[in-house]
Design an enzyme around this catalytic site. Structure first.
Site, PDB file in Angstrom:
ATOM      1  N   ARG A  24       2.513  14.544  -4.773  1.00 54.00           N
ATOM      2  CA  ARG A  24       2.534  14.336  -6.382  1.00 54.00           C
ATOM      3  C   ARG A  24       1.295  13.333  -6.590  1.00 54.00           C
ATOM      4  O   ARG A  24       0.364  13.698  -7.165  1.00 54.00           O
ATOM      5  CB  ARG A  24       3.686  13.615  -6.878  1.00 54.00           C
ATOM      6  CG  ARG A  24       3.863  13.526  -8.329  1.00 54.00           C
ATOM      7  CD  ARG A  24       3.123  12.335  -8.957  1.00 54.00           C
ATOM      8  NE  ARG A  24       3.753  11.190  -8.236  1.00 54.00           N
ATOM      9  CZ  ARG A  24       3.185   9.910  -8.615  1.00 54.00           C
ATOM     10  NH1 ARG A  24       2.110   9.811  -9.810  1.00 54.00           N
ATOM     11  NH2 ARG A  24       3.628   8.806  -8.173  1.00 54.00           N
ATOM     12  N   HIS A 217       4.535   0.167  -3.016  1.00 50.11           N
ATOM     13  CA  HIS A 217       3.564   1.176  -3.324  1.00 50.11           C
ATOM     14  C   HIS A 217       2.050   0.477  -3.361  1.00 50.11           C
ATOM     15  O   HIS A 217       1.780   0.158  -4.249  1.00 50.11           O
ATOM     16  CB  HIS A 217       3.745   1.924  -4.292  1.00 50.11           C
ATOM     17  CG  HIS A 217       3.186   3.248  -4.674  1.00 50.11           C
ATOM     18  ND1 HIS A 217       3.644   4.505  -4.805  1.00 50.11           N
ATOM     19  CD2 HIS A 217       1.717   3.401  -5.159  1.00 50.11           C
ATOM     20  CE1 HIS A 217       2.676   5.479  -5.032  1.00 50.11           C
ATOM     21  NE2 HIS A 217       1.653   4.639  -5.140  1.00 50.11           N
ATOM     22  N   HIS A 219      -2.265   0.306  -2.860  1.00 50.68           N
ATOM     23  CA  HIS A 219      -3.320   1.203  -2.815  1.00 50.68           C
ATOM     24  C   HIS A 219      -4.273   0.317  -2.006  1.00 50.68           C
ATOM     25  O   HIS A 219      -4.380  -0.791  -2.095  1.00 50.68           O
ATOM     26  CB  HIS A 219      -3.937   1.553  -4.240  1.00 50.68           C
ATOM     27  CG  HIS A 219      -3.094   2.710  -4.985  1.00 50.68           C
ATOM     28  ND1 HIS A 219      -3.432   2.802  -6.156  1.00 50.68           N
ATOM     29  CD2 HIS A 219      -2.051   3.095  -4.564  1.00 50.68           C
ATOM     30  CE1 HIS A 219      -2.668   4.008  -6.492  1.00 50.68           C
ATOM     31  NE2 HIS A 219      -1.815   3.934  -5.522  1.00 50.68           N
ATOM     32  N   CYS A 250      -5.065   6.753  -8.963  1.00 51.69           N
ATOM     33  CA  CYS A 250      -4.458   6.835 -10.053  1.00 51.69           C
ATOM     34  C   CYS A 250      -5.660   7.347 -11.212  1.00 51.69           C
ATOM     35  O   CYS A 250      -6.767   6.615 -11.305  1.00 51.69           O
ATOM     36  CB  CYS A 250      -3.884   5.445 -10.408  1.00 51.69           C
ATOM     37  SG  CYS A 250      -3.178   5.478 -12.047  1.00 51.69           S
ATOM     38  N   ASN A 259      -4.542   5.642  -2.046  1.00 51.21           N
ATOM     39  CA  ASN A 259      -2.920   5.520  -1.549  1.00 51.21           C
ATOM     40  C   ASN A 259      -3.132   5.083  -0.130  1.00 51.21           C
ATOM     41  O   ASN A 259      -3.763   5.499   0.693  1.00 51.21           O
ATOM     42  CB  ASN A 259      -1.993   6.374  -1.714  1.00 51.21           C
ATOM     43  CG  ASN A 259      -1.698   6.837  -3.130  1.00 51.21           C
ATOM     44  OD1 ASN A 259      -1.009   6.116  -3.671  1.00 51.21           O
ATOM     45  ND2 ASN A 259      -2.075   7.997  -3.588  1.00 51.21           N
TER      46      ASN A 259
HETATM   47 MG    MG Z   1      -0.081   5.732  -5.792  1.00 47.67          MG
END
Ligand code: MG
Length: 309
Positions: A24, A217, A219, A250, A259
């Site tokens: 995703r 999460h 980056h 993003c 990521n």
């Molecule tokens: Mg991300």
């Protein structure tokens, strides 16, 4: 060397759950449209490599993220994946209805900790966004689904600069009150450093939000994603979001790149004697295979190291 030398580190948990976001969060930021059969094969290969929690796609408006316009088709193609935690992102009730019709078992909702990102990314205020997530959570819970919550811009915002920690705490509490089972703290632009991570976890704990309810999460824009993730693990966060091969960023935040690569995280955790259930060579092969499909090398350092000569 094909695997790290294992030297257990005191203070680390025995096991960490890796939440794979490549299909995703990774693919939505690819300039090319990946065929649905390739996406399905990607997910299946991740499962074979031992990934037990995977965010497979997003039921966002197809015009907004054309890369994931085939969400319904992908879920049909995949069929039921028993024993696995599979999550799909839903931005609103319409997305939830599509997800339910496609047989989703867990959904994820998202809000921003900052007003500017909410306006620029979601096109609405934080208060309006919370009204939407409230509706989505209520209907999803009614249907027996679990809901994961994302809070973006937890550590810095491209328009506002620094983000007050209290603002993040409020956003997390709001999503938990709506029934989210796990909240993922997003460093959407990748600017966080480890002191910030510890401060936020402390503030959350102080208001009764244990680290066990959280995921992180990060980056890698400033090269801090792995350090921040390991710091969070040392402070009780047992779920870490990562993207196979370091895919994606993003699409709505110009400065956001990369990521955290799942392989880089797994190398570090396995080296400290932390179990992830992941077969690193199989995962590296998968990311190498996908990079070939995408026509460019994987940005993951571990993938590059293990696939060079
Ligand atoms: Mg991300």
């Amino acid at each position: 060397m094909r695997a790290p030398q294992v030297v257990p580190l005191a203070g680390m948990p025995r096991q960490v759950s890796v939440f794979e976001v490549g299909p995703r969060d990774g693919l939505q930021n690819e300039p090319t449209l990946v065929p649905v059969a390739t996406k399905a094969q990607f997910v299946r290969r991740l499962v074979s490599a031992g990934l037990a929690a995977i965010e497979t796609t997003s039921f966002v408006h197809p015009g907004r993220v054309p890369q994931l316009a085939d969400a319904d088709e992908l879920l049909r193609e995949l069929g039921p994946l028993p024993g696995l935690r599979t999550v799909v992102l839903v931005p609103n009730l319409r997305g939830l209805d599509r997800a339910l019709a496609a047989g989703a078992t867990e959904v994820a909702v998202f809000i921003s900790a900052t007003e500017s990102f909410s306006q620029n990314n979601l096109g609405c205020s934080r208060a309006q966004a919370l009204r939407v997530t409230q509706q989505v959570c209520a209907r999803a819970l009614d249907a027996g689904l679990a809901v994961r919550g994302y809070v973006s811009m937890c550590f810095g915002d491209p328009w506002e600069g620094s983000v007050p920690v209290g603002q993040v705490v409020e956003a997390v509490q709001a999503l938990l009150a709506q029934g989210c089972t796990q909240i993922s703290l997003g460093d959407t632009v990748g600017v966080a450093t480890t002191g910030q991570v510890v401060e936020l976890l402390r503030e959350l704990d102080a208001v009764g939000v244990p680290a066990s309810r959280l995921a992180v999460h990060f980056h890698d824009t400033y090269g801090q994603a792995l350090a921040n993730s390991l710091t969070a693990v040392q402070h009780g966060v047992w779920t870490v979001d990562a993207s196979a091969g370091g895919l994606g960023g993003c699409p709505f935040a110009a400065s956001a790149t990369g990521n955290l690569a799942t392989e880089d995280l797994v190398w570090a955790l396995h080296g400290m004697g932390v179990d992830t259930g992941i077969d690193l060579p199989a995962l590296v092969q998968t990311s190498g295979w996908l990079a070939a499909q995408l026509g460019r090398p994987s940005p993951s350092r571990v993938v590059r190291a293990l696939t060079s000569g």
